[in-house]
Design an enzyme around this catalytic site. Structure first.
Site, PDB file in Angstrom:
ATOM      1  N   ARG A  49       0.848  -1.192   0.000  1.00  0.00           N
ATOM      2  CA  ARG A  49       0.000   0.000   0.000  1.00  0.00           C
ATOM      3  C   ARG A  49       0.883   1.241   0.000  1.00  0.00           C
ATOM      4  O   ARG A  49       2.103   1.132   0.146  1.00  0.00           O
ATOM      5  CB  ARG A  49      -0.935  -0.003   1.223  1.00  0.00           C
ATOM      6  CG  ARG A  49      -0.144  -0.342   2.489  1.00  0.00           C
ATOM      7  CD  ARG A  49      -0.573   0.331   3.704  1.00  0.00           C
ATOM      8  NE  ARG A  49      -0.483   1.754   3.645  1.00  0.00           N
ATOM      9  CZ  ARG A  49       0.646   2.461   3.786  1.00  0.00           C
ATOM     10  NH1 ARG A  49       1.818   1.862   4.002  1.00  0.00           N
ATOM     11  NH2 ARG A  49       0.642   3.767   3.732  1.00  0.00           N
ATOM     12  N   GLY A  50       0.224   2.409  -0.123  1.00  0.00           N
ATOM     13  CA  GLY A  50       1.000   3.652  -0.215  1.00  0.00           C
ATOM     14  C   GLY A  50       1.252   3.930  -1.693  1.00  0.00           C
ATOM     15  O   GLY A  50       1.653   3.028  -2.442  1.00  0.00           O
ATOM     16  N   ALA A  51       1.022   5.190  -2.102  1.00  0.00           N
ATOM     17  CA  ALA A  51       1.014   5.499  -3.536  1.00  0.00           C
ATOM     18  C   ALA A  51       2.299   5.100  -4.282  1.00  0.00           C
ATOM     19  O   ALA A  51       2.230   4.382  -5.290  1.00  0.00           O
ATOM     20  CB  ALA A  51       0.697   6.982  -3.719  1.00  0.00           C
ATOM     21  N   ARG A  92      -7.111  -0.663  -7.152  1.00  0.00           N
ATOM     22  CA  ARG A  92      -7.544   0.409  -6.234  1.00  0.00           C
ATOM     23  C   ARG A  92      -7.628   1.695  -7.058  1.00  0.00           C
ATOM     24  O   ARG A  92      -6.748   1.943  -7.877  1.00  0.00           O
ATOM     25  CB  ARG A  92      -6.548   0.606  -5.073  1.00  0.00           C
ATOM     26  CG  ARG A  92      -6.530  -0.536  -4.064  1.00  0.00           C
ATOM     27  CD  ARG A  92      -5.651  -0.202  -2.864  1.00  0.00           C
ATOM     28  NE  ARG A  92      -6.314   0.683  -1.916  1.00  0.00           N
ATOM     29  CZ  ARG A  92      -5.672   1.286  -0.896  1.00  0.00           C
ATOM     30  NH1 ARG A  92      -4.373   1.113  -0.732  1.00  0.00           N
ATOM     31  NH2 ARG A  92      -6.331   2.047  -0.059  1.00  0.00           N
ATOM     32  N   ASP A 238      -1.771  10.693  -2.412  1.00  0.00           N
ATOM     33  CA  ASP A 238      -2.122   9.624  -3.354  1.00  0.00           C
ATOM     34  C   ASP A 238      -2.342  10.156  -4.758  1.00  0.00           C
ATOM     35  O   ASP A 238      -2.224   9.428  -5.746  1.00  0.00           O
ATOM     36  CB  ASP A 238      -3.364   8.872  -2.878  1.00  0.00           C
ATOM     37  CG  ASP A 238      -3.006   8.024  -1.684  1.00  0.00           C
ATOM     38  OD1 ASP A 238      -3.052   8.541  -0.561  1.00  0.00           O
ATOM     39  OD2 ASP A 238      -2.623   6.857  -1.890  1.00  0.00           O
ATOM     40  N   ASN A 247      -5.389  12.310  -0.124  1.00  0.00           N
ATOM     41  CA  ASN A 247      -4.548  11.496   0.754  1.00  0.00           C
ATOM     42  C   ASN A 247      -5.480  10.792   1.743  1.00  0.00           C
ATOM     43  O   ASN A 247      -6.711  10.978   1.716  1.00  0.00           O
ATOM     44  CB  ASN A 247      -3.509  12.382   1.469  1.00  0.00           C
ATOM     45  CG  ASN A 247      -2.439  11.566   2.160  1.00  0.00           C
ATOM     46  OD1 ASN A 247      -1.883  10.631   1.570  1.00  0.00           O
ATOM     47  ND2 ASN A 247      -2.141  11.860   3.408  1.00  0.00           N
ATOM     48  N   LYS A 248      -4.884  10.002   2.619  1.00  0.00           N
ATOM     49  CA  LYS A 248      -5.665   9.218   3.593  1.00  0.00           C
ATOM     50  C   LYS A 248      -6.707  10.075   4.292  1.00  0.00           C
ATOM     51  O   LYS A 248      -6.418  11.203   4.693  1.00  0.00           O
ATOM     52  CB  LYS A 248      -4.692   8.600   4.601  1.00  0.00           C
ATOM     53  CG  LYS A 248      -5.313   7.789   5.704  1.00  0.00           C
ATOM     54  CD  LYS A 248      -6.190   6.666   5.191  1.00  0.00           C
ATOM     55  CE  LYS A 248      -5.499   5.742   4.224  1.00  0.00           C
ATOM     56  NZ  LYS A 248      -6.414   4.844   3.487  1.00  0.00           N
TER      57      LYS A 248
HETATM   58  O1  MRU Z   1      -4.856   3.158   2.047  1.00  0.00           O
HETATM   59  P1  MRU Z   1      -3.368   3.364   2.036  1.00  0.00           P
HETATM   60  O2  MRU Z   1      -2.680   2.844   3.246  1.00  0.00           O
HETATM   61  O3  MRU Z   1      -2.748   2.893   0.735  1.00  0.00           O
HETATM   62  O4  MRU Z   1      -3.202   4.957   2.062  1.00  0.00           O
HETATM   63  C1  MRU Z   1      -1.919   5.485   1.922  1.00  0.00           C
HETATM   64  C2  MRU Z   1      -1.869   6.945   2.103  1.00  0.00           C
HETATM   65  O5  MRU Z   1      -2.859   7.626   2.180  1.00  0.00           O
HETATM   66  C3  MRU Z   1      -0.503   7.574   2.081  1.00  0.00           C
HETATM   67  O6  MRU Z   1      -0.473   8.718   2.873  1.00  0.00           O
HETATM   68  C4  MRU Z   1      -0.174   7.979   0.633  1.00  0.00           C
HETATM   69  O7  MRU Z   1      -0.267   6.877  -0.209  1.00  0.00           O
HETATM   70  C5  MRU Z   1       1.150   8.590   0.509  1.00  0.00           C
HETATM   71  S1  MRU Z   1       2.420   7.400   0.633  1.00  0.00           S
HETATM   72  C6  MRU Z   1       3.920   8.097   0.367  1.00  0.00           C
END
Ligand code: MRU
Length: 347
Positions: A49-51, A92, A238, A247-248
């Site tokens: 996970r994470g962009a 996703r 993201d 973002n989250k």
């Molecule tokens: O649902 P997730 O855990 O994939 O969400 C991730 C985030 O929101 C991060 O803050 C975002 O991807 C930035 S990662 C460098």
């Protein structure tokens, strides 16, 4: 600092190897994706996970598809690789890096005319993208470190660290670079309900590196800002459109509170996270399963039958953002989208 390698390609087995992020901090295990379906499951379950990490996963996913598809005829082979790529890109919807990583590898293979050349080219391009992700994170860290004074307390949300990238991180990359340059930095990690990426992952990786981190409930952030205990906020992204940073979920709330308390609010993201094509209201915000909110540690938290909303992301208007730290420098809104679009075309 001990490097964390979140995602890599294993040449011996032609598989994608991932740290299983759903098990941290209780146990450290890796997953081997031998098929595209397993990779898609890993993305949906947030094992990876994470962009930026999703960008690398998308790129290696196309290389994996090319490696495992058994088809001798070129156009049928390409058709199957493209179908697999489409499925990965749609695993996703919100982080633009996933489809960006997939598309970059797809476009790199189109000029080759044999299946073995295509397999080779896909893997080489995925390796290149993964290397660039590391380089971008270190450059973001070095650029953003200038914003962090010695003795700063930084609030962060979710996990924008090594675990969200190939390594090092974006928001946490800035903190790592600041610490590496000799500054003392304290991190306040918001737990990030409902899946606790802040409590489980940010706290785990900073703790591994000996960087001071304290976890708070998401709802305690405004209180600590008012008490003067937070000097700035740094989060990842993201997707960044002309109007907003996605973002989250919870990021918008922190940005509003930061502005109300005159605390700088910074976003750290590679240029691959910018989306010059879509407007903010065209972006699909992923809505996740009710049970992620309704249960915690196996216990019911909400009476049966009561509806739940579980949006995984939110949109923070760019005018609440003081600066966006990228690998090519610090951008201050309003952004020059002609310039961003020009750079975007070549990455
Ligand atoms: O649902 P997730 O855990 O994939 O969400 C991730 C985030 O929101 C991060 O803050 C975002 O991807 C930035 S990662 C460098």
């Amino acid at each position: 600092m001990k490097p964390i390698e979140t995602i890599r390609w294993d040449d011996d087995t032609s598989t994608i190897v991932l740290i299983d992020q759903t098990r941290l901090p209780l146990s450290f295990r890796v997953i081997r994706c031998r098929t595209v379906d397993r990779l898609i499951t890993a993305i949906r379950r947030l094992e990876v996970r994470g962009a930026p990490a999703l960008g690398v996963a998308g790129a290696y996913g196309v290389a994996l598809a090319a490696a495992v598809i058994r088809e001798r005829e070129l156009s049928r082979f390409l058709g199957k690789v493209e179908a697999a790529a489409h499925a990965i890109a749609n695993a996703r919807p919100t982080a633009v890096n996933l489809s960006w990583g997939v598309n970059r590898v797809l476009s790199s293979i189109r000029r080759w005319s044999t299946i073995s050349e295509i397999r080779h080219a896909a893997l080489q391009e995925a390796h290149r993208l993964a290397r660039e992700d590391s380089e971008s994170c270190h450059a973001i860290g070095d650029n953003g470190s200038a914003l962090i004074a010695d003795g700063t307390t930084v609030l962060t949300h979710c996990n924008a660290g090594a675990l969200a990238c190939r390594e090092w991180g974006t928001a946490l990359g800035i903190i790592r670079s600041a610490v590496e340059s000799g500054k003392e930095v304290q991190v306040i990690a918001c737990e990030t309900r409902p899946l606790f990426q802040g409590a489980r992952l940010t706290a785990w990786e900073l703790n591994q590196d000996g960087i001071a981190v304290t976890v708070i409930p998401d709802s305690a952030a405004a209180y600590l800002m008012r008490k003067g205990e937070i000097d700035c906020a740094v989060v990842g992204a993201d997707r960044i459109t002309r109007g907003a940073v996605f973002n989250k979920v919870g990021t918008y709330m922190h940005a509003v509170c930061a502005r109300a308390h005159a605390i700088p609010f910074y976003v750290a993201a590679p240029l691959s996270t910018f989306d010059p094509v879509h407007s903010a209201n065209e972006i699909v915000i992923e809505e996740r399963d009710r049970n992620e909110v309704a249960f915690c540690g196996g216990h019911a938290m909400i009476p049966e039958g009561v509806p739940v909303r579980n949006p995984a992301f939110d949109a923070t208007p760019l005018d609440l953002v003081n600066a966006i730290v990228t690998e090519s420098g610090i951008l201050r809104p309003p952004l020059d989208w002609d310039d961003i679009t020009r750079i975007h075309r070549v990455i």
